[in-house]
Design a protein around this motif. Structure first.
Motif, mmCIF file in Angstrom:
data_model
loop_
_atom_site.group_PDB
_atom_site.id
_atom_site.type_symbol
_atom_site.label_atom_id
_atom_site.label_comp_id
_atom_site.label_asym_id
_atom_site.label_seq_id
_atom_site.Cartn_x
_atom_site.Cartn_y
_atom_site.Cartn_z
ATOM 1 N N GLY A 103 0.798 -1.218 0.000
ATOM 2 C CA GLY A 103 0.000 0.000 0.000
ATOM 3 C C GLY A 103 0.832 1.270 0.000
ATOM 4 N N ALA A 104 0.438 2.205 0.862
ATOM 5 C CA ALA A 104 1.122 3.497 0.933
ATOM 6 C C ALA A 104 2.576 3.348 1.357
ATOM 7 C CB ALA A 104 0.381 4.420 1.905
ATOM 8 N N LEU A 105 2.862 2.326 2.172
ATOM 9 C CA LEU A 105 4.238 2.122 2.622
ATOM 10 C C LEU A 105 5.118 1.665 1.456
ATOM 11 C CD1 LEU A 105 5.747 2.400 5.305
ATOM 12 C CD2 LEU A 105 5.424 -0.043 5.657
ATOM 13 N N ALA A 106 4.575 0.856 0.547
ATOM 14 C CA ALA A 106 5.326 0.434 -0.633
ATOM 15 C C ALA A 106 5.614 1.621 -1.540
ATOM 16 C CB ALA A 106 4.553 -0.648 -1.394
ATOM 17 N N GLU A 107 4.647 2.514 -1.681
ATOM 18 C CA GLU A 107 4.856 3.708 -2.497
ATOM 19 C C GLU A 107 5.921 4.606 -1.872
ATOM 20 O OE1 GLU A 107 1.105 5.597 -2.979
ATOM 21 O OE2 GLU A 107 0.162 3.867 -3.981
ATOM 22 N N ALA A 108 5.887 4.728 -0.532
ATOM 23 C CA ALA A 108 6.888 5.545 0.159
ATOM 24 C C ALA A 108 8.289 4.963 -0.035
ATOM 25 C CB ALA A 108 6.554 5.636 1.651
ATOM 26 N N PHE A 109 8.393 3.634 -0.005
ATOM 27 C CA PHE A 109 9.690 2.996 -0.223
ATOM 28 C C PHE A 109 10.233 3.294 -1.612
ATOM 29 C CE2 PHE A 109 11.658 -0.739 -2.296
ATOM 30 C CZ PHE A 109 12.913 -0.654 -1.713
ATOM 31 N N GLU A 110 9.400 3.181 -2.638
ATOM 32 C CA GLU A 110 9.854 3.411 -4.010
ATOM 33 C C GLU A 110 10.391 4.826 -4.173
ATOM 34 O OE1 GLU A 110 10.259 1.270 -6.309
ATOM 35 O OE2 GLU A 110 9.365 -0.396 -5.200
ATOM 36 N N LEU A 111 9.767 5.795 -3.532
ATOM 37 C CA LEU A 111 10.247 7.175 -3.610
ATOM 38 C C LEU A 111 11.503 7.376 -2.773
ATOM 39 C CD1 LEU A 111 6.837 9.097 -3.394
ATOM 40 C CD2 LEU A 111 8.271 8.762 -5.432
ATOM 41 N N ALA A 112 11.540 6.744 -1.598
ATOM 42 C CA ALA A 112 12.663 6.942 -0.676
ATOM 43 C C ALA A 112 13.930 6.247 -1.143
ATOM 44 C CB ALA A 112 12.282 6.449 0.720
ATOM 45 N N ARG A 113 13.801 5.190 -1.919
ATOM 46 C CA ARG A 113 14.971 4.405 -2.315
ATOM 47 C C ARG A 113 15.983 5.237 -3.105
ATOM 48 N NH1 ARG A 113 16.782 0.761 -6.413
ATOM 49 N NH2 ARG A 113 17.939 -0.998 -5.488
ATOM 50 N N ASP A 114 15.499 6.190 -3.900
ATOM 51 C CA ASP A 114 16.417 7.031 -4.675
ATOM 52 C C ASP A 114 17.280 7.915 -3.787
ATOM 53 O OD1 ASP A 114 15.714 6.042 -7.125
ATOM 54 O OD2 ASP A 114 14.194 7.572 -7.533
ATOM 55 N N ALA A 115 16.824 8.137 -2.538
ATOM 56 C CA ALA A 115 17.599 8.972 -1.615
ATOM 57 C C ALA A 115 18.473 8.135 -0.690
ATOM 58 C CB ALA A 115 16.654 9.846 -0.788
ATOM 59 N N ALA A 116 18.299 6.818 -0.706
ATOM 60 C CA ALA A 116 19.092 5.937 0.158
ATOM 61 C C ALA A 116 20.421 5.602 -0.524
ATOM 62 C CB ALA A 116 18.318 4.663 0.462
ATOM 63 N N VAL A 117 21.431 5.259 0.296
ATOM 64 C CA VAL A 117 22.742 4.909 -0.249
ATOM 65 C C VAL A 117 23.304 3.696 0.491
ATOM 66 C CG1 VAL A 117 23.321 7.249 -0.993
ATOM 67 C CG2 VAL A 117 23.983 6.497 1.303
ATOM 68 N N GLY A 137 22.796 4.321 4.557
ATOM 69 C CA GLY A 137 22.591 5.722 4.922
ATOM 70 C C GLY A 137 21.611 6.354 3.963
ATOM 71 N N PHE A 138 21.481 7.672 4.040
ATOM 72 C CA PHE A 138 20.564 8.356 3.116
ATOM 73 C C PHE A 138 20.922 9.831 3.011
ATOM 74 C CE2 PHE A 138 18.661 8.980 7.243
ATOM 75 C CZ PHE A 138 18.062 10.235 7.202
ATOM 76 N N PHE A 139 20.582 10.422 1.856
ATOM 77 C CA PHE A 139 20.749 11.855 1.666
ATOM 78 C C PHE A 139 19.681 12.595 2.464
ATOM 79 C CE2 PHE A 139 22.661 10.506 -2.519
ATOM 80 C CZ PHE A 139 23.945 10.971 -2.232
ATOM 81 N N ALA A 140 20.130 13.538 3.289
ATOM 82 C CA ALA A 140 19.197 14.334 4.100
ATOM 83 C C ALA A 140 19.046 15.750 3.552
ATOM 84 C CB ALA A 140 19.677 14.388 5.547
ATOM 85 N N SER A 141 19.771 16.077 2.490
ATOM 86 C CA SER A 141 19.619 17.365 1.814
ATOM 87 C C SER A 141 20.050 17.199 0.370
ATOM 88 C CB SER A 141 20.458 18.453 2.501
ATOM 89 O OG SER A 141 21.839 18.198 2.330
ATOM 90 N N PRO A 200 18.334 13.541 -4.896
ATOM 91 C CA PRO A 200 17.094 13.296 -4.135
ATOM 92 C C PRO A 200 17.429 13.141 -2.652
ATOM 93 C CG PRO A 200 17.299 11.784 -6.006
ATOM 94 C CD PRO A 200 18.624 12.467 -5.860
ATOM 95 N N PHE A 201 16.540 13.595 -1.773
ATOM 96 C CA PHE A 201 16.796 13.476 -0.343
ATOM 97 C C PHE A 201 15.508 13.172 0.400
ATOM 98 C CE2 PHE A 201 15.494 17.826 -0.856
ATOM 99 C CZ PHE A 201 14.822 18.159 0.323
ATOM 100 N N LEU A 202 15.674 12.674 1.627
ATOM 101 C CA LEU A 202 14.532 12.353 2.485
ATOM 102 C C LEU A 202 14.332 13.452 3.525
ATOM 103 C CD1 LEU A 202 14.924 8.541 3.287
ATOM 104 C CD2 LEU A 202 13.077 9.641 2.025
ATOM 105 N N ARG A 269 4.426 8.493 4.901
ATOM 106 C CA ARG A 269 4.465 9.819 4.273
ATOM 107 C C ARG A 269 5.804 10.079 3.582
ATOM 108 N NH1 ARG A 269 2.003 10.722 9.191
ATOM 109 N NH2 ARG A 269 3.945 11.467 10.125
ATOM 110 N N GLY A 270 6.700 9.098 3.632
ATOM 111 C CA GLY A 270 7.993 9.276 2.989
ATOM 112 C C GLY A 270 8.971 10.089 3.811
ATOM 113 N N GLU A 271 8.784 10.145 5.138
ATOM 114 C CA GLU A 271 9.676 10.885 6.031
ATOM 115 C C GLU A 271 10.577 9.908 6.781
ATOM 116 O OE1 GLU A 271 6.532 14.422 7.328
ATOM 117 O OE2 GLU A 271 6.597 12.523 8.429
#
Length: 450
Positions: A103-117, A137-141, A200-202, A269-271
Motif C-alpha cells: 500500500g502506501a508504505l510500498a509507495e513511500a519505499f519506491e520514492l525513498a529508495r532514490d535517496a538511500a545509499v 545511509g541516506f541523503f538528508a539534503s 534526491p533526499f529524504l 508519508r515518505g519521512e
C-alpha cells in the motif's frame, strides 16, 4: 556477526531475562486478586462464621478497599517495567523473514529508495580500493549531506587500514564521503558526499512516531542492495541493556541484519523517522520509560527479535549539532578487549578476582602512559621437565573502587565519565593487585595511530 550491523566485532545481545510473555501475563492479571491476598480474604466469606440475619443490610465496600485495589493494580503495572539483570543465552539463529511493504508504505519505499545509499568502507590504493565493511545511509539534503549510524563510519573499528568511505546510490553512482560530525553516544553521524549536482533526499519527520506506526527500513544486508524491510514501531525511548548501544531508541519489528545499520526508517508519508542502530535477540531485556504497557495499545512484543533505530525529527537538537560539525566522542582508557577473566574457569591463573583482560594497549594512549601491560606469554617449565608457555595479562578488577567483573561493567563506568577525567584502576597482575591513575582520552584520538 550476530547482532552487529556494520562493525566486525559487535557481539550478540542475546539475553534472556523473564520472558515478555510472562511480563504480559502479570500485567493482564494485575486487577485479579489471588484468593490468598489480604484484600480477597477481606471480601470472601468464612465458612465457619455465623450467618448474619437476613434482615441485616449488606455493607457496601469501603473506600479504603477500593483504594487498596487500585494501588495493587498500579504496582503490578509498574513492576512489569522493572527487570532483573539478564542471563545471556542464545535464543535465536537469526532475524525473522523479511516482510515486504504494501500500500502506501510500498509507495513511500519506491520514492525513498532514490535517496538511500549503500556505504562502503574501503581500503587499498587506487581509485576504488576494496571494501572492508558495508552499511547504509541516506541523503538528508539535496547538496549531498548524508546521515548514518556512527558505528558504520567509526574509523577506530578498522585496525591496520587507512579506511575511506564511499556512498553508492540506487543508480550505482559512487561518491566519496567526508565526515562532518558525529555523536558516538547516540550512534549518529553526518557526512558530505562529493556530488556534482542536486540529489534526491529524504525529509525528516516533524514529530516522533507512535507505537503501531507502519515503517519500512532500507538496507543492504543479506547481499541485497537498498532493499525494503517492512515492520512497525513497538516502543519508544528504549534503554539498552548494554553500555555499547545507544539509549532512547525506537523499537521496531523490521527484519534487520548486518549491513542495514545507518539505513533510513521511513513512514508512509515518505519521512525519515530514524536510522537503524542495532538489533537484539532478546527485546525483553530492554526497558522503556513509557507508562502505558504495549499490550494496552493492542501491541504484542516479540520475545526473540527486535531492531532499534536512533530517532530523527526535523527539530532534533542532536541532528542539528551533528550536521553543524559537532564531534561528541567517547572517553576511553585506551586498550582493546577480547574476553573476561573468570577465576577457576580456564587453564590460566590470573588472580582471585574477575575482570576484563587487557588484550592490546594503544600506543601513547592513557593506558600505555599509565603502565598497563598488553597480553603476552612467558615460558614455564613443567613438572616433567618440558617447557611450555603460560598467559600473562593485566586484569582490570575495579574503577574508582567499583568492581568491574566484566568488560561491559567497566565500559558503563567509563562512559559515565568525561574525557579528561582522572580515574583510578585497580589492576591484577601476576597475582598481585595495585592501582594506576590515568586521564581518560577521546576514543578517535587515542586509537588514531594504533
Amino acid at each position: 556477526m550476530n547482532d552487529e550491523l556494520g562493525r566486525a566485532h559487535r557481539p550478540s545481545d542475546s539475553g534472556a531475562p523473564p520472558s515478555e510473555g510472562a511480563a504480559l501475563r502479570e500485567e493482564g492479571e494485575a486487577t485479579a486478586l489471588p484468593a490468598s491476598s489480604p484484600a480477597a480474604a477481606a471480601q470472601a466469606p468464612d465458612p465457619g462464621a455465623a450467618v448474619p440475619p437476613a434482615s441485616r443490610p449488606r455493607r457496601a465496600p469501603r473506600a479504603f478497599t477500593w483504594l487498596l485495589l487500585f494501588l495493587l493494580a498500579l504496582v503490578a503495572v509498574l513492576a512489569s517495567q522493572v527487570r532483573k539483570p539478564p542471563t545471556y543465552v542464545h535464543v535465536a539463529d537469526g532475524p525473522p523473514p523479511i516482510e515486504a511493504p504494501t500500500g502506501a508504505l510500498a509507495e513511500a519505499f519506491e520514492l525513498a529508495r532514490d535517496a538511500a545509499v549503500r556505504i562502503e568502507a574501503r581500503c587499498g590504493s587506487g581509485r576504488n580500493g576494496y571494501p572492508v565493511g558495508v552499511g547504509s545511509g541516506f541523503f538528508a539534503s539535496d547538496d549531498g549531506l548524508v546521515l548514518t549510524a556512527y558505528h558504520v563510519v567509526d574509523s577506530t573499528a578498522t585496525i591496520g587500514c587507512n579506511v575511506r568511505w564511499v556512498a553508492i546510490t540506487a543508480q550505482e553512482e559512487v561518491f566519496p564521503l567526508t565526515l562532518v560530525g558525529f555523536d558516538a553516544f547516540n550512534d549518529l553521524a553526518a557526512l558530505k558526499a562529493d556530488v556534482d549536482r542536486r540529489v534526491p533526499f529524504l525529509p525528516l519527520a516533524e514529530r516522533a512516531p507512535t507505537p503501531g506506526t507502519p515503517v519500512v527500513a532500507i538496507g543492504n544486508s543479506r547481499d541485497d542492495f537498498l532493499a525494503a524491510r517492512a515492520g512497525r514501531v513497538t516502543r519508544l525511548g528504549v534503554q539498552a541493556n548494554r553500555a555499547d548501544f545507544a539509549d532512547g531508541t525506537i523499537e521496531l519489528t523490521n527484519s534487520l541484519a548486518p549491513g542495514d545499520s545507518g539505513g533510513p526508517v521511513v513512514n508512509a508519508r515518505g519521512e525519515a523517522i530514524g536510522v537503524v542502530s542495532y538489533i537484539s535477540f532478546n527485546p525483553g531485556a530492554m526497558t522503556t520509560q513509557e507508562f502505558m504497557p504495549p499490550f494496552l495499545r493492542g501491541l504484542s512484543l516479540s520475545r526473540d527479535f527486535a531492531g532499534y533505530a536512533v530517532p530523527l525529527t526535523a527539530g532534533s537538537e542532536i541532528v542539528s549539532e551533528v550536521v553543524a560539525g559537532a564531534r561528541r566522542d567517547l572517553p576511553v582508557i585506551g586498550f582493546s578487549w577480547q574476553t573476561d577473566y573468570q577465576p577457576g574457569r580456564g587453564p590460566h591463573d590470573l588472580g582471585p578476582r574477575p575482570g576484563p583482560i587487557v588484550h592490546r594497549v594503544a600506543r601513547g594512549g592513557p593506558a600505555d602512559v599509565a603502565g598497563l601491560r598488553p597480553m603476552g606469554q612467558k615460558p614455564v617449565t613443567n613438572a616433567d621437565g618440558s617447557v611450555g608457555v603460560d598467559l600473562v595479562a593485566d586484569v582490570i578488577v575495579a574503577l574508582d573502587g567499583v568492581p568491574t567483573p566484566t568488560f561491559y561493567d567497566l565500559l558503563a563506568l567509563v562512559k559515565a565519565r568525561q574525557i579528561g577525567d582522572v580515574v583510578t584502576l585497580t589492576v591484577q597482575r601476576d597475582n598481585a593487585t595495585f592501582r594506576l591513575e590515568l586521564e581518560l582520552g577521546a576514543k578517535t584520538s587515542v586509537f588514531a595511530n594504533d
